[in-house]
Scaffold this motif. Structure first.
Motif, mmCIF file in Angstrom:
data_model
loop_
_atom_site.group_PDB
_atom_site.id
_atom_site.type_symbol
_atom_site.label_atom_id
_atom_site.label_comp_id
_atom_site.label_asym_id
_atom_site.label_seq_id
_atom_site.Cartn_x
_atom_site.Cartn_y
_atom_site.Cartn_z
ATOM 1 N N GLU A 44 0.822 -1.271 -0.114
ATOM 2 C CA GLU A 44 -0.016 0.038 -0.132
ATOM 3 C C GLU A 44 0.986 1.274 0.247
ATOM 4 O O GLU A 44 0.485 2.276 -0.605
ATOM 5 C CB GLU A 44 -1.003 0.241 1.125
ATOM 6 N N SER A 45 1.828 1.252 0.857
ATOM 7 C CA SER A 45 2.961 2.443 0.964
ATOM 8 C C SER A 45 3.295 2.847 -0.530
ATOM 9 O O SER A 45 3.439 3.970 -1.049
ATOM 10 C CB SER A 45 4.118 2.171 1.930
ATOM 11 N N LEU A 46 3.797 1.795 -1.266
ATOM 12 C CA LEU A 46 4.457 1.950 -2.633
ATOM 13 C C LEU A 46 3.019 2.658 -3.636
ATOM 14 O O LEU A 46 3.397 3.389 -4.573
ATOM 15 C CB LEU A 46 4.874 0.735 -3.081
ATOM 16 N N PHE A 47 2.115 1.907 -3.432
ATOM 17 C CA PHE A 47 0.762 2.422 -4.313
ATOM 18 C C PHE A 47 0.503 4.155 -3.986
ATOM 19 O O PHE A 47 0.346 4.730 -4.960
ATOM 20 C CB PHE A 47 -0.303 1.422 -4.045
ATOM 21 N N ILE A 48 0.601 4.253 -2.735
ATOM 22 C CA ILE A 48 0.395 5.625 -2.475
ATOM 23 C C ILE A 48 1.515 6.599 -2.875
ATOM 24 O O ILE A 48 1.114 7.657 -3.175
ATOM 25 C CB ILE A 48 0.131 5.761 -0.807
ATOM 26 N N LEU A 49 2.586 6.194 -2.711
ATOM 27 C CA LEU A 49 3.824 7.009 -3.209
ATOM 28 C C LEU A 49 3.523 7.258 -4.774
ATOM 29 O O LEU A 49 3.967 8.356 -5.267
ATOM 30 C CB LEU A 49 4.922 6.506 -2.912
ATOM 31 N N ALA A 50 2.964 6.172 -5.276
ATOM 32 C CA ALA A 50 2.921 6.300 -6.910
ATOM 33 C C ALA A 50 1.580 7.098 -7.353
ATOM 34 O O ALA A 50 2.038 7.877 -8.532
ATOM 35 C CB ALA A 50 3.111 4.956 -7.586
ATOM 36 N N THR A 51 0.673 6.972 -6.601
ATOM 37 C CA THR A 51 -0.659 7.619 -7.014
ATOM 38 C C THR A 51 -1.121 8.619 -6.238
ATOM 39 O O THR A 51 -1.904 9.266 -6.696
ATOM 40 C CB THR A 51 -1.685 6.448 -7.190
ATOM 41 N N GLY A 52 -0.500 8.629 -4.954
ATOM 42 C CA GLY A 52 -0.987 9.920 -4.227
ATOM 43 C C GLY A 52 -2.059 9.478 -3.383
ATOM 44 O O GLY A 52 -2.734 10.688 -2.637
ATOM 45 N N HIS A 53 -2.749 8.432 -3.628
ATOM 46 C CA HIS A 53 -3.925 7.913 -2.730
ATOM 47 C C HIS A 53 -3.923 6.379 -2.568
ATOM 48 O O HIS A 53 -3.222 5.584 -3.209
ATOM 49 C CB HIS A 53 -5.112 8.173 -3.336
ATOM 50 N N SER A 54 -4.645 6.137 -1.187
ATOM 51 C CA SER A 54 -4.629 4.491 -0.886
ATOM 52 C C SER A 54 -5.581 3.723 -1.732
ATOM 53 O O SER A 54 -6.719 4.293 -2.018
ATOM 54 C CB SER A 54 -4.904 4.718 0.553
ATOM 55 N N HIS A 55 -5.425 2.632 -1.971
ATOM 56 C CA HIS A 55 -6.280 1.732 -2.606
ATOM 57 C C HIS A 55 -7.412 0.969 -1.678
ATOM 58 O O HIS A 55 -8.311 0.418 -2.165
ATOM 59 C CB HIS A 55 -5.776 0.674 -3.589
ATOM 60 N N ARG A 56 -7.094 1.239 -0.442
ATOM 61 C CA ARG A 56 -7.878 0.674 0.391
ATOM 62 C C ARG A 56 -8.303 1.374 1.653
ATOM 63 O O ARG A 56 -9.331 0.923 2.726
ATOM 64 C CB ARG A 56 -7.216 -0.692 0.981
ATOM 65 N N ALA A 57 -8.109 2.621 1.846
ATOM 66 C CA ALA A 57 -8.525 3.573 2.869
ATOM 67 C C ALA A 57 -9.369 4.733 2.392
ATOM 68 O O ALA A 57 -9.354 4.942 1.445
ATOM 69 C CB ALA A 57 -7.125 4.114 3.479
ATOM 70 N N ASP A 58 -10.436 4.624 3.528
ATOM 71 C CA ASP A 58 -11.375 5.995 2.794
ATOM 72 C C ASP A 58 -10.871 7.255 3.034
ATOM 73 O O ASP A 58 -11.091 8.122 2.171
ATOM 74 C CB ASP A 58 -12.588 5.713 3.759
ATOM 75 N N THR A 59 -9.981 7.502 4.069
ATOM 76 C CA THR A 59 -9.326 8.750 3.956
ATOM 77 C C THR A 59 -7.753 8.561 4.128
ATOM 78 O O THR A 59 -7.178 7.459 4.646
ATOM 79 C CB THR A 59 -9.825 9.707 5.351
ATOM 80 N N ASP A 60 -6.986 9.645 3.867
ATOM 81 C CA ASP A 60 -5.579 9.621 3.772
ATOM 82 C C ASP A 60 -5.038 9.325 5.381
ATOM 83 O O ASP A 60 -3.974 8.382 5.624
ATOM 84 C CB ASP A 60 -4.864 10.474 3.413
ATOM 85 N N ARG A 61 -5.634 9.958 6.103
ATOM 86 C CA ARG A 61 -5.325 9.964 7.858
ATOM 87 C C ARG A 61 -5.392 8.634 8.167
ATOM 88 O O ARG A 61 -4.692 8.207 9.350
ATOM 89 C CB ARG A 61 -6.090 10.825 8.490
ATOM 90 N N GLU A 62 -6.009 7.479 7.621
ATOM 91 C CA GLU A 62 -6.023 6.172 8.183
ATOM 92 C C GLU A 62 -4.843 5.458 8.209
ATOM 93 O O GLU A 62 -4.555 4.827 9.111
ATOM 94 C CB GLU A 62 -6.884 5.340 7.431
ATOM 95 N N VAL A 63 -3.796 5.954 7.355
ATOM 96 C CA VAL A 63 -2.547 5.414 7.207
ATOM 97 C C VAL A 63 -1.741 6.034 8.233
ATOM 98 O O VAL A 63 -0.486 5.225 8.403
ATOM 99 C CB VAL A 63 -1.946 5.516 5.758
ATOM 100 N N ILE A 64 -1.798 6.887 8.831
ATOM 101 C CA ILE A 64 -1.037 7.384 9.933
ATOM 102 C C ILE A 64 -0.975 6.252 11.257
ATOM 103 O O ILE A 64 -2.034 6.301 11.938
ATOM 104 C CB ILE A 64 -1.259 8.916 10.200
#
Length: 408
Positions: A44-64
Motif C-alpha cells: 500500500e505504501s508504494l501504491f500511495i507514493l506512486a498515485t497519491g492515494h490509498s487503494h484501501r483507505a477511505d481517508t488518507d489519515r487512516e495510514v498514519i
C-alpha cells in the motif's frame, strides 16, 4: 523493455510500521507472514507514493500509524529511492501530518476525526510530496514511480460500486499522462461548481441556464470529452492485453471483454473531437430537467462505469471468486503492458496474496507470466508453500511479523 525499480523503501509511522527500512530485490521479492502482520501495508505504501492515494483507505489519515501519537505533530512518512530504465535515479518522499486545528494552510488540508489514540483524533491533515528534495504540487508525477497492484481489493472491484472502478481507471491514466491529471482535476472542479450553481438556482426558483452556467458547461464539455477520449483509447489497449493474459492464465481462448458504459453516447469516436464534445453537450441537455431538480450533474465521466464480461456473464454479478481473481490478475497485467507502452519502462508489479483461490495449474501459469525477467515484482503470501520451489530458489525471501521485515 527496461523497468522502473524501487531500490530502497523507508517507512515511518505508516500503519503498523513504526520505523522500517527495506531494500527489495531488483527481480522477485516474496514477503511471507501471517495475516495482519503488515504485508499488504508495505505494498500500500508504494501504491500511495506512486498515485497519491490509498487503494484501501477511505481517508488518507487512516495510514498514519498509532505509533505517531507520541510525536509533537503526528505524521507518516514514505520515502523511496527509485531507478528508471534510462539510469536516472530519484528520491521520492511523501509526508502526511496532522496539524493542530487552525494551522492547516495546505490546499489539501481536510479536517476529519478518526478512532485511535487521542493524539490522532481531530487535527487537520496536510500532505507534502518531494522529488529529489524539491516540493511538488502532488504525488503521482508521471514517470517518477509507476506501480500496478493486484490484490483482494482489485477482485472486489467487479462487484463494488462504479466509483471504485472509475478510480481504478483513473489510477492507471494518472500514472502515465500528466495532461489527464490536469484535466481530471479541472473536470472535478467544474462539476462541483455546476452543482453549486444548480443548487443556488433551485433555491431561488430560477430553473433556466444563465450565462455563467453556459460558460461552465462549455468548459465541462471540453474537459469531459478529453477524459472520455483518453479512457476509450486506454480501454481499447487494455482489452487486447487482458484477453491475451487471460488466455495464458486459463490455457484456453475465450471471450473476455471490458465494457465501458458511459452516460454519454460515445460510438466509435477516438480523440477529443467535436463529435464527442457534441455528444456530451447533448447528454447534458437531455438531463437538464433531472439535473436542475436534483442539483446534481447526472451525466459525464464521473458517472460512467466499467464492467468485465465473459461471454454474456457479468463477472461482477455472476462470476465465481476464482473467475474474478483470474480476471483481476489479467486486468492488472494488461495495465502493466499499457503503462509500459506509455512510459517506455515497465511498472513495478505488486501482487497481494495473488495465488489463493486458484488451482495449482492456474497458479503456475500466473506466476510464469508475471515473473518475466526484467520486471520488479513484490509478492505477499500467508502460505509460502503456494510459491513454487523453483521461484523461491531465486527470489529474495522475507518474513513480515508485527510490522518488521527480516530476511528469511
Amino acid at each position: 523493455m527496461s523497468a522502473i525499480r524501487v531500490t530502497r523503501l523507508s517507512l515511518t509511522h505508516f500503519r503498523n510500521y513504526a520505523a522500517q527500512d527495506f531494500e527489495p530485490a531488483g527481480g522477485v521479492t516474496v514477503l511471507a507472514g501471517d495475516n495482519g502482520q503488515g504485508k499488504t501495508n508495505l505494498l500500500e505504501s508504494l501504491f500511495i507514493l506512486a498515485t497519491g492515494h490509498s487503494h484501501r483507505a477511505d481517508t488518507d489519515r487512516e495510514v498514519i500509524g498509532w505509533s505517531a501519537a507520541r510525536e509533537p505533530i503526528p505524521y507518516s512518512r514514505i520515502a523511496a529511492d527509485v531507478s528508471a530504465g534510462d539510469g536516472a535515479e530519484r528520491k521520492l518522499e511523501l509526508v502526511m501530518q496532522l496539524a493542530p486545528r487552525g494551522q492547516g494552510n495546505e490546499p489539501t488540508a481536510i479536517a476529519e476525526r478518526t478512532i485511535g489514540p487521542s493524539g490522532l483524533r481531530g487535527g487537520t491533515l496536510q500532505k507534502g510530496y518531494k522529488v529529489n528534495g524539491v516540493r511538488q504540487r502532488s504525488a503521482s508525477s508521471v514517470g517518477d514511480l509507476a506501480v500496478v497492484l493486484a490484490g483482494p481489493e482489485e477482485v472486489d472491484l467487479f462487484a463494488g460500486p462504479p466509483s471504485d472502478r472509475r478510480r481504478a481507471i483513473d489510477s492507471t491514466a494518472l500514472q502515465t499522462d500528466a495532461e489527464y491529471a490536469r484535466e481530471l482535476r479541472r473536470y472535478e472542479r467544474l462539476v462541483t461548481q455546476r452543482n453549486a450553481a444548480l443548487r443556488d438556482a433551485r433555491e431561488r426558483g430560477k430553473m433556466q441556464r444563465n450565462e455563467e452556467m453556459r460558460i461552465w458547461e462549455q468548459e465541462l464539455i471540453h474537459a469531459g470529452a478529453f477524459l472520455l477520449s483518453h479512457r476509450l483509447a486506454m480501454i481499447n489497449v487494455l482489452q487486447k492485453e487482458m484477453l491475451a493474459a487471460h488466455a495464458e492464465f486459463t490455457g484456453r481462448t475465450g471471450h473476455l471483454a471490458l465494457e465501458y458504459r458511459s452516460t454519454v453516447t460515445t460510438g466509435e469516436t477516438e480523440g477529443a473531437s467535436p463529435d464527442l464534445q457534441q455528444s456530451f453537450a447533448d447528454a447534458l441537455e437531455g438531463a437538464w430537467a433531472r439535473d436542475s431538480a436534483t442539483a446534481t450533474t447526472s451525466v459525464g465521466p464521473h458517472r460512467d462505469d466499467l464492467r468485465v464480461v465473459s461471454g454474456d456473464v457479468d463477472l461482477g454479478v455472476y462470476g465465481s471468486r476464482g473467475q474474478q481473481r483470474t480476471a483481476a490478475l489479467a486486468r492488472s497485467i494488461a495495465q502493466s503492458a499499457y503503462m509500459g507502452q506509455r512510459l517506455g519502462d515497465e511498472p513495478v508489479i505488486l501482487l497481494d496474496d495473488p495465488l489463493s483461490e486458484l488451482d495449482a495449474d492456474r497458479r503456475e501459469r500466473v506466476l510464469r507470466h508475471c515473473l518475466t525477467p526484467g520486471r520488479q515484482v513484490l509478492i505477499t503470501t500467508a502460505d509460502v508453500e503456494l510459491i513454487p520451489a523453483e521461484v523461491r530458489a531465486y527470489a529474495a525471501m522475507y518474513t513480515v511479523q508485527g510490522g518488521s521485515i527480516t530476511k528469511a
